[in-house]
Write a protein that holds these residues in place. Structure first.
Motif, PDB file in Angstrom:
ATOM      1  N   ASP A 335       1.630  31.920   7.771  1.00 45.84           N
ATOM      2  CA  ASP A 335       2.915  31.266   8.011  1.00 45.84           C
ATOM      3  C   ASP A 335       2.926  30.479   9.324  1.00 45.84           C
ATOM      4  O   ASP A 335       3.938  29.852   9.660  1.00 45.84           O
ATOM      5  CB  ASP A 335       4.042  32.298   8.037  1.00 45.84           C
ATOM      6  CG  ASP A 335       4.324  32.869   6.647  1.00 45.84           C
ATOM      7  OD1 ASP A 335       4.135  32.129   5.661  1.00 45.84           O
ATOM      8  OD2 ASP A 335       4.714  34.045   6.566  1.00 45.84           O
ATOM      9  N   LEU A 336       1.800  30.520  10.062  1.00 50.96           N
ATOM     10  CA  LEU A 336       1.696  29.801  11.339  1.00 50.96           C
ATOM     11  C   LEU A 336       0.657  28.697  11.227  1.00 50.96           C
ATOM     12  O   LEU A 336      -0.331  28.822  10.486  1.00 50.96           O
ATOM     13  CB  LEU A 336       1.304  30.766  12.461  1.00 50.96           C
ATOM     14  CG  LEU A 336       2.244  31.942  12.714  1.00 50.96           C
ATOM     15  CD1 LEU A 336       1.671  32.860  13.789  1.00 50.96           C
ATOM     16  CD2 LEU A 336       3.637  31.455  13.108  1.00 50.96           C
ATOM     17  N   THR A 337       0.870  27.617  11.989  1.00 54.17           N
ATOM     18  CA  THR A 337      -0.101  26.510  11.958  1.00 54.17           C
ATOM     19  C   THR A 337      -1.404  26.872  12.652  1.00 54.17           C
ATOM     20  O   THR A 337      -2.435  26.238  12.418  1.00 54.17           O
ATOM     21  CB  THR A 337       0.466  25.262  12.663  1.00 54.17           C
ATOM     22  OG1 THR A 337       0.635  25.546  14.066  1.00 54.17           O
ATOM     23  CG2 THR A 337       1.792  24.841  12.045  1.00 54.17           C
ATOM     24  N   VAL A 357       4.470  29.855  19.224  1.00 54.48           N
ATOM     25  CA  VAL A 357       3.689  29.531  18.037  1.00 54.48           C
ATOM     26  C   VAL A 357       4.465  28.524  17.197  1.00 54.48           C
ATOM     27  O   VAL A 357       5.640  28.255  17.464  1.00 54.48           O
ATOM     28  CB  VAL A 357       3.381  30.796  17.202  1.00 54.48           C
ATOM     29  CG1 VAL A 357       2.503  31.761  17.980  1.00 54.48           C
ATOM     30  CG2 VAL A 357       4.684  31.501  16.779  1.00 54.48           C
ATOM     31  N   GLU A 358       3.832  27.969  16.182  1.00 53.92           N
ATOM     32  CA  GLU A 358       4.482  27.025  15.263  1.00 53.92           C
ATOM     33  C   GLU A 358       4.467  27.591  13.847  1.00 53.92           C
ATOM     34  O   GLU A 358       3.435  28.121  13.397  1.00 53.92           O
ATOM     35  CB  GLU A 358       3.741  25.687  15.227  1.00 53.92           C
ATOM     36  CG  GLU A 358       3.730  24.907  16.506  1.00 53.92           C
ATOM     37  CD  GLU A 358       2.878  23.655  16.362  1.00 53.92           C
ATOM     38  OE1 GLU A 358       2.963  22.792  17.250  1.00 53.92           O
ATOM     39  OE2 GLU A 358       2.117  23.539  15.365  1.00 53.92           O
ATOM     40  N   ASP A 372       9.227  38.628  14.828  1.00 56.56           N
ATOM     41  CA  ASP A 372       9.066  40.081  14.875  1.00 56.56           C
ATOM     42  C   ASP A 372       7.701  40.496  14.340  1.00 56.56           C
ATOM     43  O   ASP A 372       7.048  41.403  14.882  1.00 56.56           O
ATOM     44  CB  ASP A 372      10.165  40.774  14.061  1.00 56.56           C
ATOM     45  CG  ASP A 372      11.515  40.740  14.766  1.00 56.56           C
ATOM     46  OD1 ASP A 372      11.537  40.514  15.996  1.00 56.56           O
ATOM     47  OD2 ASP A 372      12.542  40.914  14.081  1.00 56.56           O
ATOM     48  N   GLN A 373       7.265  39.838  13.268  1.00 50.82           N
ATOM     49  CA  GLN A 373       5.963  40.156  12.695  1.00 50.82           C
ATOM     50  C   GLN A 373       4.831  39.872  13.684  1.00 50.82           C
ATOM     51  O   GLN A 373       3.939  40.698  13.879  1.00 50.82           O
ATOM     52  CB  GLN A 373       5.750  39.335  11.417  1.00 50.82           C
ATOM     53  CG  GLN A 373       4.399  39.582  10.748  1.00 50.82           C
ATOM     54  CD  GLN A 373       4.142  38.629   9.594  1.00 50.82           C
ATOM     55  OE1 GLN A 373       5.012  37.844   9.216  1.00 50.82           O
ATOM     56  NE2 GLN A 373       2.950  38.685   9.032  1.00 50.82           N
ATOM     57  N   VAL A 374       4.896  38.720  14.327  1.00 54.71           N
ATOM     58  CA  VAL A 374       3.871  38.356  15.316  1.00 54.71           C
ATOM     59  C   VAL A 374       3.887  39.336  16.481  1.00 54.71           C
ATOM     60  O   VAL A 374       2.836  39.781  16.958  1.00 54.71           O
ATOM     61  CB  VAL A 374       4.091  36.910  15.810  1.00 54.71           C
ATOM     62  CG1 VAL A 374       3.131  36.588  16.964  1.00 54.71           C
ATOM     63  CG2 VAL A 374       3.892  35.919  14.670  1.00 54.71           C
ATOM     64  N   VAL A 390       9.132  30.957  17.894  1.00 53.92           N
ATOM     65  CA  VAL A 390       8.557  30.227  16.766  1.00 53.92           C
ATOM     66  C   VAL A 390       9.106  28.802  16.784  1.00 53.92           C
ATOM     67  O   VAL A 390      10.316  28.588  16.660  1.00 53.92           O
ATOM     68  CB  VAL A 390       8.893  30.916  15.424  1.00 53.92           C
ATOM     69  CG1 VAL A 390       8.258  30.135  14.273  1.00 53.92           C
ATOM     70  CG2 VAL A 390       8.392  32.362  15.427  1.00 53.92           C
ATOM     71  N   LEU A 391       8.237  27.850  16.951  1.00 56.52           N
ATOM     72  CA  LEU A 391       8.615  26.447  17.086  1.00 56.52           C
ATOM     73  C   LEU A 391       8.359  25.698  15.780  1.00 56.52           C
ATOM     74  O   LEU A 391       7.669  26.185  14.878  1.00 56.52           O
ATOM     75  CB  LEU A 391       7.808  25.796  18.219  1.00 56.52           C
ATOM     76  CG  LEU A 391       7.833  26.518  19.569  1.00 56.52           C
ATOM     77  CD1 LEU A 391       6.864  25.861  20.534  1.00 56.52           C
ATOM     78  CD2 LEU A 391       9.243  26.540  20.140  1.00 56.52           C
TER      79      LEU A 391
END
Length: 412
Positions: A335-337, A357-358, A372-374, A390-391
């Motif tokens: 889910d992150l770039t 993060v993105e 929260d997951q990260v 989260v950006l």
């Protein structure tokens, strides 16, 4: 080793004085353990001696007439420091590069595109190693991304070398131009160096998927020679050039050896270089090593990876944090770039870490649940719970060389 110590003592005013101050001489090396009695060198010393005895400093052991090549550090942390080579130094270096390329699977039928900087950068001449191996070599250098992609399309190289950040950036740039790197280009092997990412499985996997290519991590430094360790096709660590450079892994605080497999500072002693031998050079790089034989059959020492640099290490609530530790978490989350940065501030005299993060395009879940997951995953790796922001996609600036990950805003 005895020859290097004797050369340094006989021909370098700096080493002679340094050894004398420690009460040591060339005859004091009778086994490898004796090296631990000798004083360290580091980047600060190289810089100071170059300024005191210009232009090359007084660690050099040959006259300028015997020097044929000069590289220099980037100067990003101070005045650039010169690293001279004799012809024998240069030839031995490029013979090793050819060995390293062969171990990573390059063969004479390959077409190699060298995408590293040539201007004073020690990685520039390593294209000669590919030529020694017999591969057709394209001296591209650090050209604009669009031009490099045009080179890839026109001459169809099968191997290239860059940094992990730029391999990622270039693949994204290609996709933005409607080019699928895995389908439309012929790159099948990518060598990377300059950052820890190539030895982080999650980063390596995502770059390999982007390009449809195998990625091999290399390690080098301007102060001795280009790549002096690299992955073979088994990808189980970086084989070290033990016949050229003796490696110690030491506790940065005490200067004593750490047990095999534990993290410590990499300290190097050159064994063959004549122009400017380095003895117990503190690299500032934090590594771990193994002496277990590799599946490929080679028996040299292997780096498990470069975990970070001492000057990039953060201490958050008593825990040593390197960007590579965070990257392990960020790069495995679909889910992150994959882009991230670490922002450090201070509140009530305590360091506070915010991980930015993105999220990917079309994210289905909520931003807070992703944060929260990260946060939980970072806690599982490091035992700390940083703030996580989260950006939107493409918010974090992409790097075209080495990525800057740490932004320390304490005191600003």
């Amino acid at each position: 080793l005895q020859g290097t110590i004797a050369l340094a003592y006989d021909r370098s005013a700096f080493y002679r004085a340094s050894f004398a101050q420690a009460g040591l001489g060339p005859n004091d090396v009778t086994c490898l353990e004796d090296l631990q009695k000798f004083p360290f060198t580091d980047k600060k010393i190289l810089r100071q001696r170059q300024e005191a005895v210009p232009p090359y400093g007084d660690l050099v052991c040959v006259p300028v007439e015997e020097m044929v090549y000069l590289s220099a550090s980037s100067g990003s942390t101070g005045v650039p420091t010169a690293s001279p080579f004799t012809w024998a130094d240069f030839e031995a270096w490029q013979d090793y590069e050819a060995r390293l390329f062969w171990s990573s699977g390059m063969r004479p039928h390959d077409v190699y595109c060298h995408a590293l900087q040539f201007t004073l950068f020690v990685g520039g001449p390593d294209v000669v190693g590919a030529m020694k191996l017999g591969a057709l070599s394209i001296w591209a250098g650090t050209v604009p991304s669009e031009r490099l992609l045009a080179i890839f399309q026109t001459w169809r190289p099968t191997v290239t070398w860059t940094t992990p950040s730029y391999a990622w950036y270039l693949g994204e740039t290609a996709r933005g131009q409607g080019i699928d790197p895995a389908r439309d280009l012929t790159i099948r092997k990518i060598f990377v160096a300059g950052e820890p990412g190539g030895s982080i499985p999650q980063t390596r996997q995502r770059i390999e998927e982007l390009w449809g290519a195998d990625l091999y991590d290399y390690y080098g430094l301007s102060d001795i020679f280009g790549a002096c360790a690299g992955m073979c096709e088994a990808k189980e660590g970086l084989h070290w050039a033990e016949d050229h450079i003796l490696a110690e892994v030491l506790d940065p605080a005490t200067g004593t050896p750490v047990p095999e497999g534990e993290r410590g500072e990499l300290v190097l002693t050159s064994l063959r270089k004549k122009a400017r031998p380095l003895i117990r050079f503190r690299t500032g790089d934090i590594v771990s090593v193994t002496t277990e034989p590799c599946r490929c059959g080679r028996t040299h020492l292997r780096l498990n990876g470069v975990h970070g640099r001492l000057d990039d290490m953060l201490i958050i609530r008593g825990v040593n944090v390197f960007p590579s530790d965070i990257e392990t978490v960020v790069r495995k989350n679909p889910d992150l770039t994959g882009e991230y940065r670490l922002v450090v501030t201070e509140e009530k005299h305590l360091a506070v870490l915010t991980v930015e993060v993105e999220h990917v395009e079309g994210l289905k879940g909520g931003l807070e649940s992703l944060a929260d997951q990260v946060r939980r995953e970072i806690y599982g790796v490091l035992g700390i719970r940083p703030r996580v922001r989260v950006l939107a996609p493409a918010t974090i600036e992409r790097a075209t060389h080495k990525a800057k990950r740490v932004f320390d805003q304490r005191g600003t």
